[in-house]
Design an enzyme around this catalytic site. Structure first.
Site, PDB file in Angstrom:
ATOM      1  N   THR A 176     -16.157  -9.594  20.984  1.00  0.00           N
ATOM      2  CA  THR A 176     -16.561 -10.037  22.327  1.00  0.00           C
ATOM      3  C   THR A 176     -17.991  -9.550  22.452  1.00  0.00           C
ATOM      4  OG1 THR A 176     -14.388 -10.045  23.424  1.00  0.00           O
ATOM      5  CG2 THR A 176     -16.222  -9.402  24.799  1.00  0.00           C
ATOM      6  N   ARG A 204      -4.298 -19.278  25.527  1.00  0.00           N
ATOM      7  CA  ARG A 204      -4.250 -17.824  25.755  1.00  0.00           C
ATOM      8  C   ARG A 204      -5.558 -17.364  26.418  1.00  0.00           C
ATOM      9  NH1 ARG A 204      -7.609 -13.312  23.926  1.00  0.00           N
ATOM     10  NH2 ARG A 204      -6.356 -11.446  24.134  1.00  0.00           N
ATOM     11  N   ASP A 207      -8.864 -10.531  28.649  1.00  0.00           N
ATOM     12  CA  ASP A 207      -9.437  -9.802  29.788  1.00  0.00           C
ATOM     13  C   ASP A 207     -10.852 -10.242  30.156  1.00  0.00           C
ATOM     14  OD1 ASP A 207     -10.121  -8.713  27.201  1.00  0.00           O
ATOM     15  OD2 ASP A 207     -11.140  -7.085  28.236  1.00  0.00           O
TER      16      ASP A 207
HETATM   17  N1  ASP Z   1     -11.004  -8.675  24.726  1.00  0.00           N
HETATM   18  C1  ASP Z   1     -11.095  -9.887  23.932  1.00  0.00           C
HETATM   19  C2  ASP Z   1      -9.932 -10.774  24.255  1.00  0.00           C
HETATM   20  O1  ASP Z   1      -8.845 -10.288  24.418  1.00  0.00           O
HETATM   21  C3  ASP Z   1     -11.124  -9.595  22.466  1.00  0.00           C
HETATM   22  C4  ASP Z   1     -11.998  -8.433  22.040  1.00  0.00           C
HETATM   23  O2  ASP Z   1     -12.864  -8.000  22.768  1.00  0.00           O
HETATM   24  O3  ASP Z   1     -11.811  -7.935  20.938  1.00  0.00           O
HETATM   25  O4  ASP Z   1     -10.065 -11.978  24.306  1.00  0.00           O
END
Ligand code: ASP
Length: 305
Positions: A176, A204, A207
């Site tokens: 991210t 899906r 967060d």
């Molecule tokens: N938080 C991100 C998500 O769940 C993935 C990540 O930051 O690794 O989509």
């Protein structure tokens, strides 16, 4: 439980920018070239964001400038080069919050070049906070640049998806980008953008587009951008929890970040966050083994890849 690594940046109430390029990248082996290119990209991102602050611009403009660069770079899981869903498509999410309480977010973007600019348009130009899969008409009404969905898909991500589908490895499901900033007027802002996790089921949502979970800012406390196990960051309302611990619990930002990451670990997740308080040093913290991050303040740049 993996130890939480903490690193501090900046001082006083001076302008400060901190960025991250996702937690846990060491589980995805980077080629030496990949590391070099990620490092160069982080430098470019920091320069783009901090030049806004040094010219007297707002924290909101700075985090948008930084995250747009992160989205354009193929090295990180956001925008061009984002992780692919199980169907081989992209579903991009982003959110932004200004320290005065305004916020905007979007999920399921596949035709806007910079999802963070969509989130900003939602904040600035609509009466709402979160949109799912905005239409072409909405994107053009908001004056956001559109692209063909193929623009986002890189060969590296196609290979990653094929390898994952042959041999699933939860450690690979990370990445991210985000930025937090404090401007010369003492205003804060936070912005976060992602492609989600490789091989996620279409539809899906993690967060990142949820204000409170992946992103939060309050001019009286902190600005926070998170990366990591989305389902657990949502359960813990992670970014807002840092604010709560500072404002209600009297914790320092460092104590608050470590406590929230400990809760994430107890629930079986991992990840990291960047935090800038109204006054004092900002921080990058992670319990995911590693994280791309960097900062730019009046003393210059620092990057960790
Ligand atoms: N938080 C991100 C998500 O769940 C993935 C990540 O930051 O690794 O989509």
């Amino acid at each position: 439980m993996t130890e939480t690594i903490l690193r501090s940046f900046g001082q006083g109430t001076k302008p400060l920018l901190i960025i991250h390029g996702g937690a846990g990248h060491r589980s995805t082996p980077l080629t030496p070239d990949g590391t070099t290119s990620a490092h160069a990209a982080l430098e470019k991102v920091l320069t783009a964001g901090y030049s806004v602050l040094s010219a007297g611009g707002s924290a909101v403009d700075a985090v948008v400038a930084a995250v747009r660069e992160l989205e354009d770079a193929p090295d990180f899981n956001a925008g061009h080069g984002a992780a692919l869903t199980a169907s081989g498509t992209v579903e991009l999410d982003a959110s932004i919050m200004a320290g005065d309480g305004r916020s905007g977010a979007v999920t399921g973007v596949s035709t806007a070049r910079n999802p963070i600019s969509v989130a900003r348009a939602v904040m600035d130009k609509t009466d709402h906070l979160l949109f799912a899969t905005p239409t072409h008409e909405q994107l053009s009404k908001w004056d956001v640049e559109t692209v063909d969905p193929e623009y986002f898909i890189t060969e590296k991500r196609r290979e990653e998806l094929a390898a994952f589908q042959k041999q699933p490895d939860a450690l690979l499901q990370h990445g991210t980008v985000g930025a937090v900033a404090r401007d010369a007027d003492g205003n804060l802002a936070a912005a976060t953008s992602t492609g989600g996790i490789v091989n996620q089921e279409p539809g899906r949502v993690g967060d990142t587009p949820l204000v409170g979970a992946g992103t939060f800012a309050d001019d009286g406390t902190v600005a926070v951008s998170c990366t990591g196990t989305g389902e657990v960051f949502m359960t813990e309302v992670a970014a807002h929890s840092v604010h709560d611990r500072v404002s209600l619990g009297g914790a320092s930002p460092n104590e608050a970040a470590v406590a929230v990451l400990d809760r994430i670990a107890i629930r079986g997740g991992m990840g990291g966050m960047i935090v800038i308080p109204t006054s004092g040093t900002g921080l990058a913290a992670y319990n995911s083994g590693d994280m791309f991050y960097g900062s730019f303040d009046s003393t210059g740049t620092y990057t960790h890849v």
